[in-house]
Structure formats: structure tokens, C-alpha cells
Write a protein that holds these residues in place. Structure first.
Motif: not given
Length: 71
Positions: A14-20, A22, A25
Motif C-alpha cells: 500500500v502506497n502511503r504517499a497521498w501527494k503527487m 513526492q 514514496v
């Protein structure tokens, strides 16, 4: 996906980075699927056939990559 001479690994998480856009990651690894290159090739063929049938039924899936640049 990571490959060596005798195995291919598919790392699922699961990718925990929600901002494009970055720089870093973080992915929480949940599963690791290990298979032989022979099995990976068969899986790739089966996935390709399944997606081809899906697109024939529901329409083309656009992922933002031009046709000539598929890996």
C-alpha cells in the motif's frame, strides 16, 4: 516487480504517499509473490488475454501511455 535469473518476485503493498510528485514514496509491503520465470511468463500471457477480452467487452483502458511506449 523484481527479477533474477531463477525467480521473479511481485511485491504488493500500500502506497502511503497521498501527494503527487513526492521525491520519496513509502510503501508498506503486504505480500511477496515468488515464481519461476516460466510461471511469470505464463501469468503475463494470461493477464494479457484477460485484459484483451475485458477491453473487447467494455472498451479500451487508457492509462496515459502512448501505444508505442509499453515497456
Amino acid at each position: 516487480v523484481v527479477a533474477g535469473r531463477e525467480e521473479v518476485m511481485v511485491l504488493l503493498g500500500v502506497n502511503r504517499a497521498w501527494k503527487m510528485n513526492q521525491e520519496k514514496v513509502d510503501v508498506d509491503l503486504a505480500e511477496r509473490v515468488v515464481m519461476t520465470p516460466f510461471t511469470a511468463k505464463r501469468l503475463a500471457i494470461m493477464l494479457g488475454a484477460t485484459l484483451k477480452a475485458y477491453e473487447a467487452k467494455y472498451g479500451k483502458i487508457e492509462i496515459g501511455i502512448p501505444e508505442g511506449n509499453k515497456g
